[in-house]
Scaffold this active site. Sequence first.
Site, PDB file in Angstrom:
ATOM      1  N   PHE A   1       0.839  -1.204   0.000  1.00 14.18           N
ATOM      2  CA  PHE A   1       0.000   0.000   0.000  1.00 14.18           C
ATOM      3  C   PHE A   1       0.876   1.258   0.000  1.00 14.18           C
ATOM      4  O   PHE A   1       1.652   1.489   0.937  1.00 14.18           O
ATOM      5  CB  PHE A   1      -0.904   0.005   1.240  1.00 14.18           C
ATOM      6  CG  PHE A   1      -1.767  -1.229   1.364  1.00 14.18           C
ATOM      7  CD1 PHE A   1      -2.579  -1.632   0.316  1.00 14.18           C
ATOM      8  CD2 PHE A   1      -1.746  -1.996   2.522  1.00 14.18           C
ATOM      9  CE1 PHE A   1      -3.375  -2.769   0.417  1.00 14.18           C
ATOM     10  CE2 PHE A   1      -2.540  -3.135   2.639  1.00 14.18           C
ATOM     11  CZ  PHE A   1      -3.353  -3.522   1.576  1.00 14.18           C
TER      12      PHE A   1
ATOM     13  N   GLU B   1       1.006   3.403   3.174  1.00 20.93           N
ATOM     14  CA  GLU B   1       1.844   2.836   4.250  1.00 20.93           C
ATOM     15  C   GLU B   1       3.321   3.097   3.953  1.00 20.93           C
ATOM     16  O   GLU B   1       4.095   3.430   4.849  1.00 20.93           O
ATOM     17  CB  GLU B   1       1.635   1.319   4.363  1.00 20.93           C
ATOM     18  CG  GLU B   1       0.414   0.921   5.165  1.00 20.93           C
ATOM     19  CD  GLU B   1       0.404  -0.566   5.519  1.00 20.93           C
ATOM     20  OE1 GLU B   1       1.120  -1.352   4.886  1.00 20.93           O
ATOM     21  OE2 GLU B   1      -0.341  -0.923   6.452  1.00 20.93           O
TER      22      GLU B   1
ATOM     23  N   HIS C   1      -7.033 -18.313  18.272  1.00 19.15           N
ATOM     24  CA  HIS C   1      -7.789 -17.100  17.935  1.00 19.15           C
ATOM     25  C   HIS C   1      -9.291 -17.383  17.776  1.00 19.15           C
ATOM     26  O   HIS C   1     -10.107 -16.815  18.516  1.00 19.15           O
ATOM     27  CB  HIS C   1      -7.187 -16.418  16.709  1.00 19.15           C
ATOM     28  CG  HIS C   1      -5.762 -15.979  16.914  1.00 19.15           C
ATOM     29  ND1 HIS C   1      -4.844 -15.878  15.899  1.00 19.15           N
ATOM     30  CD2 HIS C   1      -5.098 -15.643  18.053  1.00 19.15           C
ATOM     31  CE1 HIS C   1      -3.676 -15.480  16.402  1.00 19.15           C
ATOM     32  NE2 HIS C   1      -3.808 -15.338  17.693  1.00 19.15           N
TER      33      HIS C   1
HETATM   34  P1  NAI Z   1      -0.446  -6.572  10.982  1.00 18.64           P
HETATM   35  O1  NAI Z   1      -1.911  -6.576  11.084  1.00 18.64           O
HETATM   36  O2  NAI Z   1       0.332  -5.615  11.829  1.00 18.64           O
HETATM   37  O3  NAI Z   1       0.014  -6.366   9.465  1.00 18.64           O
HETATM   38  C1  NAI Z   1      -0.845  -5.916   8.561  1.00 18.64           C
HETATM   39  C2  NAI Z   1      -0.013  -5.499   7.330  1.00 18.64           C
HETATM   40  O4  NAI Z   1      -0.127  -6.495   6.330  1.00 18.64           O
HETATM   41  C3  NAI Z   1      -0.565  -4.234   6.764  1.00 18.64           C
HETATM   42  O5  NAI Z   1       0.008  -3.158   7.430  1.00 18.64           O
HETATM   43  C4  NAI Z   1      -0.157  -4.354   5.317  1.00 18.64           C
HETATM   44  O6  NAI Z   1       1.167  -3.913   5.174  1.00 18.64           O
HETATM   45  C5  NAI Z   1      -0.175  -5.846   5.074  1.00 18.64           C
HETATM   46  N1  NAI Z   1      -1.415  -6.245   4.385  1.00 18.64           N
HETATM   47  C6  NAI Z   1      -2.646  -6.432   4.928  1.00 18.64           C
HETATM   48  N2  NAI Z   1      -3.516  -6.787   3.982  1.00 18.64           N
HETATM   49  C7  NAI Z   1      -2.836  -6.829   2.824  1.00 18.64           C
HETATM   50  C8  NAI Z   1      -3.184  -7.155   1.500  1.00 18.64           C
HETATM   51  N3  NAI Z   1      -4.426  -7.503   1.165  1.00 18.64           N
HETATM   52  N4  NAI Z   1      -2.227  -7.113   0.558  1.00 18.64           N
HETATM   53  C9  NAI Z   1      -0.965  -6.772   0.876  1.00 18.64           C
HETATM   54  N5  NAI Z   1      -0.565  -6.455   2.129  1.00 18.64           N
HETATM   55  C10 NAI Z   1      -1.491  -6.482   3.068  1.00 18.64           C
HETATM   56  O7  NAI Z   1       0.038  -8.056  11.201  1.00 18.64           O
HETATM   57  P2  NAI Z   1       1.316  -8.517  12.002  1.00 18.64           P
HETATM   58  O8  NAI Z   1       1.059  -8.338  13.446  1.00 18.64           O
HETATM   59  O9  NAI Z   1       2.518  -7.929  11.381  1.00 18.64           O
HETATM   60  O10 NAI Z   1       1.252 -10.074  11.740  1.00 18.64           O
HETATM   61  C11 NAI Z   1       1.779 -10.676  10.571  1.00 18.64           C
HETATM   62  C12 NAI Z   1       1.498 -12.150  10.710  1.00 18.64           C
HETATM   63  O11 NAI Z   1       2.070 -12.641  11.936  1.00 18.64           O
HETATM   64  C13 NAI Z   1       0.013 -12.491  10.785  1.00 18.64           C
HETATM   65  O12 NAI Z   1      -0.175 -13.734  10.183  1.00 18.64           O
HETATM   66  C14 NAI Z   1      -0.232 -12.621  12.281  1.00 18.64           C
HETATM   67  O13 NAI Z   1      -1.360 -13.439  12.576  1.00 18.64           O
HETATM   68  C15 NAI Z   1       1.052 -13.258  12.719  1.00 18.64           C
HETATM   69  N6  NAI Z   1       1.385 -13.108  14.131  1.00 18.64           N
HETATM   70  C16 NAI Z   1       1.580 -11.872  14.657  1.00 18.64           C
HETATM   71  C17 NAI Z   1       1.918 -11.730  15.976  1.00 18.64           C
HETATM   72  C18 NAI Z   1       2.186 -10.402  16.565  1.00 18.64           C
HETATM   73  O14 NAI Z   1       2.481 -10.332  17.762  1.00 18.64           O
HETATM   74  N7  NAI Z   1       2.141  -9.325  15.816  1.00 18.64           N
HETATM   75  C19 NAI Z   1       2.084 -12.903  16.860  1.00 18.64           C
HETATM   76  C20 NAI Z   1       1.883 -14.161  16.206  1.00 18.64           C
HETATM   77  C21 NAI Z   1       1.550 -14.238  14.893  1.00 18.64           C
END
Ligand code: NAI
Length: 401
Positions: free
Chosen positions: A33, A36, A204
């Site tokens: 995006f 972002e 979850h």
């Molecule tokens: P987040 O919600 O912070 O990241 C979202 C980001 O993903 C957005 O900012 C964007 O850059 C990207 N995004 C979202 N939709 C998109 C799309 N349709 N196309 C392209 N990019 C897109 O998620 P986070 O926390 O970074 O987590 C990443 C992975 O790690 C997820 O699978 C989450 O379940 C997993 N996870 C995260 C933890 C945490 O503490 N943050 C802990 C354990 C697992």
Amino acid sequence: MKIAICGGGNAAHTLAGMISAKPGHLAGVYLSFPDEARRWQIGAAQNGGMVVHFPDRTITGQPHTISSDPAEVIPGSDIVLLALPAFAHEQVLLKISPYLRPGAWVGALPARGGFEWESALHLGQLYPSLTVFGLQTLPWACRIEAYGHAVEVKGSKAVVEVASLPKDKAPQVAATLENLLDVRLKPVSCFLCLTLANTGQLLHPGLFYGLFRDWQGEAYREAPLFYQGVNDDAVEILEQMSGEVQAIRENLSAAFPCMDFSPVRSLFDWIRLCYEGDIEDKSTLKSCLATNRSYTGLTAPMKKNGFGYLPDFQSRYLTEDIPYGLIVTRGIAELTGVETPAIDRVIHWAQERMDRKYIHGDRLWGDDLAATRAPQRYGVTSLAQLESLMAGELPTNQLRS
Ligand code: NAI
């Protein structure tokens, strides 16, 4: 080494700071995006680096490039890391595939269910030369503090499992990433271990179901604690779901005796292993959730309205963990002849709340199955076909030209 990080969320912030602080490595960030990317560029320019706050130390690194154009980040990368919710994998794989170099490693943290199949479908002609890998979970619980320049790591897992295709690359991938991520990584026999050992798919939706299954539309004064507020109903459903995954593991072990499925642990065993030093009371699953320091203060995903807080049924705890987690596992249960009444109960409840259709009665069936990574979505309906799929071979009618 040149490393590309795809994503703009908590995980991408942590990786960008950590990897670019490592001597001898170049880290670039690709965000899908443009808004972002701009916010990240502004944050980085103002503060001169990405600060990663661990409980016991601080690391600062600065990515060399931050861009929403994959052509500026991906070419020449040795390793491409997808630090994204699983529903973003398809779109990002399609965007990066024209720029990958032969022999590159492409992996997801975490893999969730069926990442290897989505990669086989979308990485095109180059796919046979690539190493595709996945981590069972994200090594950290982390949250952005200030966009583009600061992230807090609340806790790190003691050990995280890694699978790859080709399978025999997993030890090399684990050793390389251990150095980059400062976390112990353990190679496992196949991606199916990661798919089944994906604990997010249980925690979850299971905790969500436990908190809100009788919800009648009332607003909450504040968002309830998600893990620390765990109730007995939620623990019961989590234990039942975990037991069903264990039954799938047993049937798979019988069907494929050469494969080691032992990394598919019960939820109770996994949480004690992974959060070894973070849990105060390890006596029960409930106490492991309620007294785990990494979960401190984490609340249920809620939306604010004029009256208070309402559960957010479009949060990734359902939109990621149902179609890219529980449905994949449910599809494997169907192939291995395991009944999953608890998993089905949660899916039925969640799909209604999400306004989706994945399951009908006790069969995987519905308009939205095509937007999941269940093996059936790839045309796989038998254990023999699942075995080919485990080797990264899609049924021929699924292959991209
Ligand atoms: P987040 O919600 O912070 O990241 C979202 C980001 O993903 C957005 O900012 C964007 O850059 C990207 N995004 C979202 N939709 C998109 C799309 N349709 N196309 C392209 N990019 C897109 O998620 P986070 O926390 O970074 O987590 C990443 C992975 O790690 C997820 O699978 C989450 O379940 C997993 N996870 C995260 C933890 C945490 O503490 N943050 C802990 C354990 C697992």
